[in-house]
Design an enzyme around this catalytic site. Structure first.
Site, PDB file in Angstrom:
ATOM      1  CB  SER A   1    -100.208   1.627  -1.403  1.00 19.17           C
ATOM      2  OG  SER A   1    -100.103   1.330  -0.028  1.00 19.17           O
TER       3      SER A   1
ATOM      4  CE  LYS B   1    -103.096   5.051  24.070  1.00 21.07           C
ATOM      5  NZ  LYS B   1    -104.309   4.612  23.364  1.00 21.07           N
TER       6      LYS B   1
END
Length: 346
Positions: free
Chosen positions: A174, A226
């Site tokens: 990763s 948000k």
């Protein structure tokens, strides 16, 4: 009964120790919060000298006295001949290329980048195009922005035209592979874990539990997205859809990043989140060579001057006490567990 008595005594000692420790740390907390006298320092170790010392130690034991003396005599003769030849040359002999060795052991926050950035800055003050930087990389990945910064630090080496080699002895997955793919060359041990070109995000949701106990939770935001998913509020299908969209966008950026630095990789084939062991990663072009960092460094011993570079941060008194206390507590608990496991209960 004897076991219970010993256990009670141990527990009392442990509690007393922990309380005393908290008092000491509390009294030193103010010292730890003050500005440090110095951030830290760079330590440089000449690995050629270290290897030579090790070789001499082994020879002193393995060789008989006559053979060892003869070896020492030949080594001195060779050294004098090299010095004499250097003096005869009108111009100074060309310097050997240098191999700088750095370590990166990454956690989920890529905290080691704070040391890595200083090490790279130090090396770049002196590194030449004929030199090489070897980064021994170990990381299972973590936060995207943190590993993005770590990869950018390695990119500083490439932008200066200094050859960069990454060695994966255990794992570079990763975010770890995001860093590794920056290199001109990637080496991996046969069973090193490589890849995991994917993105993962997960979080619990306690909304139903709170609702069951008549607990209200309020969260106010400005902006439709948000907050897409929340731990305590009620998640919506729209929020989940947006969250997945952001994950896919991050994955796409990750794939583009790997493709840019390793165009030989069939990105759609390997960007599935899977991992490969070193020998299989080689077949996928995720790495260039099956080799350990130790083997590579030793192979450079004759033709390069090898230097290990480490940034050592200065610890506060509170940090030193904390480390010592942690070690002492581990020793006490370990001793008790060993003793308890050896005592018959009957």
């Amino acid at each position: 009964m004897e076991f219970l008595s010993d256990y009670g005594l141990f527990l009392a000692k442990t509690v007393t120790f922990v309380v005393a420790l908290l008092i000491v740390i509390g009294s030193l907390a103010s010292l730890g919060s003050r500005k440090r006298d110095a951030e830290g320092h760079i330590e440089v170790t000449a690995l050629n000298d270290r290897f030579e010392d090790w070789e001499d130690q082994v020879k002193s034991v393995v060789l008989d006295e006559t053979a060892f003396k003869q070896d020492r005599k030949e080594a001195k003769k060779k050294y004098k001949a090299e010095q004499k030849a250097a003096k005869k040359q009108k111009e100074a002999a060309p310097l050997k290329p240098r191999l700088y060795v750095l370590d990166f052991d990454g956690d989920i926050k890529a905290s080691a980048v704070e040391h890595l950035r200083h090490e790279i800055s130090a090396v770049l003050t002196l590194a030449r195009p004929e030199d090489e930087i070897l980064v021994k990389l170990e990381s299972g990945g973590g936060m995207v922005h943190s590993y993005g910064l770590a990869a950018s630090q390695l990119d500083r080496i490439r932008s200066k035209g200094i050859p960069l080699t990454v060695a994966i002895d255990r794992v570079a997955a990763s975010g770890g592979y995001m860093m590794a793919c920056i290199a001109n060359r990637i080496m991996a041990a046969p069973f090193a874990v490589v890849g995991s070109i994917g993105v993962i995000a997960q979080l619990p949701n306690f909304h139903r539990l709170l609702k069951q106990h008549n607990v209200d939770f309020e969260m106010h935001t400005a902006g439709d997205y948000k907050r897409t998913l929340t731990v305590f509020g009620e998640n919506t299908d729209e929020g989940r859809e947006k969250f997945l969209e952001e994950l896919e966008e991050t994955h796409q950026l990750f794939k583009e990043f790997v493709s840019e630095h390793r165009p030989q990789v069939a990105i759609e084939k390997v960007a599935t989140g899977e991992v490969w062991y070193g020998s299989k990663a080689l077949l996928q072009n995720l790495v260039d060579e099956i080799r350990t960092s130790d083997e590579y460094i030793l192979s450079k011993r004759e033709q390069s001057d090898i230097f290990e570079v480490k940034y050592v941060a200065k610890k506060t008194l509170a940090e030193k006490v904390g480390v010592a206390a942690h070690s002492a507590l581990d020793a006490v608990i370990g001793k008790w567990v060993t003793k308890a496991s050896q005592r018959p209960l009957a």
